[in-house]
Design an enzyme around this catalytic site. Structure first.
Site, PDB file in Angstrom:
ATOM      1  CB  ILE A 145      -5.361   2.560  -1.616  1.00 62.28           C
ATOM      2  CG1 ILE A 145      -4.383   3.954  -2.373  1.00 62.28           C
ATOM      3  CG2 ILE A 145      -6.654   2.962  -1.079  1.00 62.28           C
ATOM      4  CD1 ILE A 145      -5.477   4.696  -3.368  1.00 62.28           C
TER       5      ILE A 145
ATOM      6  CB  THR B 292      -0.942   0.105   1.274  1.00 62.61           C
ATOM      7  OG1 THR B 292      -0.290  -0.012   2.439  1.00 62.61           O
ATOM      8  CG2 THR B 292      -1.796  -1.100   1.396  1.00 62.61           C
ATOM      9  CG  ASP B 293      -1.047   4.778  -1.454  1.00 62.16           C
ATOM     10  OD1 ASP B 293      -1.608   4.553  -0.706  1.00 62.16           O
ATOM     11  OD2 ASP B 293      -1.595   5.298  -2.718  1.00 62.16           O
ATOM     12  CG  MET B 294       2.497   7.859   2.337  1.00 60.78           C
ATOM     13  SD  MET B 294       3.381   9.530   2.087  1.00 60.78           S
ATOM     14  CE  MET B 294       2.463  10.500   3.009  1.00 60.78           C
TER      15      MET B 294
END
Length: 129
Positions: A19, A14-16
């Site tokens: 997601i 995931t990203d920040m």
């Protein structure tokens, strides 16, 4: 030929925002294709040693429909669209339950040890039809 491959989204995917980072969808469909090929009985190391060729992705056309998030349980569906003497085209979809999250059409070719295009081995074409 069709194949289903389950994937769970881990924190590292995931990203920040929590997601799935867009490039990881390509990793997910690659894992699914590798498993699909293995389940068909195609040994890619043996193909390289015996036939002198390896699979290489030539083209990916992808659409991002909805985001996946941390700890989601996904399924990658793979099916053959076309097989010719020189290429294989597959359609792949990543689903969360009944929701389509990602779809791609992937063109796969064979290349030899110098990176030049090569025909798909006849035994592989037979398996894929």
């Amino acid at each position: 030929m069709s194949h289903s491959f389950p994937i769970r989204v881990y924190y590292e995917d995931t990203d920040m925002g929590g997601i799935v980072y867009y490039a990881n969808y390509l990793k997910f469909i690659e894992r699914a294709r590798s498993d699909w090929v293995r389940q068909m009985g195609i040994d890619q190391l043996e193909m390289m040693e015996d036939d002198g060729v390896i699979f290489a992705v030539r083209r990916v056309e992808a659409d991002f429909h909805m985001p996946a998030g941390f700890d989601d349980e996904l399924v990658v569906h793979t099916k053959t669209v076309a097989v010719t003497g020189a290429r294989l085209i597959v359609e792949q979809q990543i689903m969360r339950d009944d929701e389509l999250l990602f779809s791609a059409q992937v063109t796969i070719v064979c290349i030899n040890d110098t990176g030049q295009p090569a025909r798909l081995p006849a035994n592989i074409r037979l398996i894929l039809h």
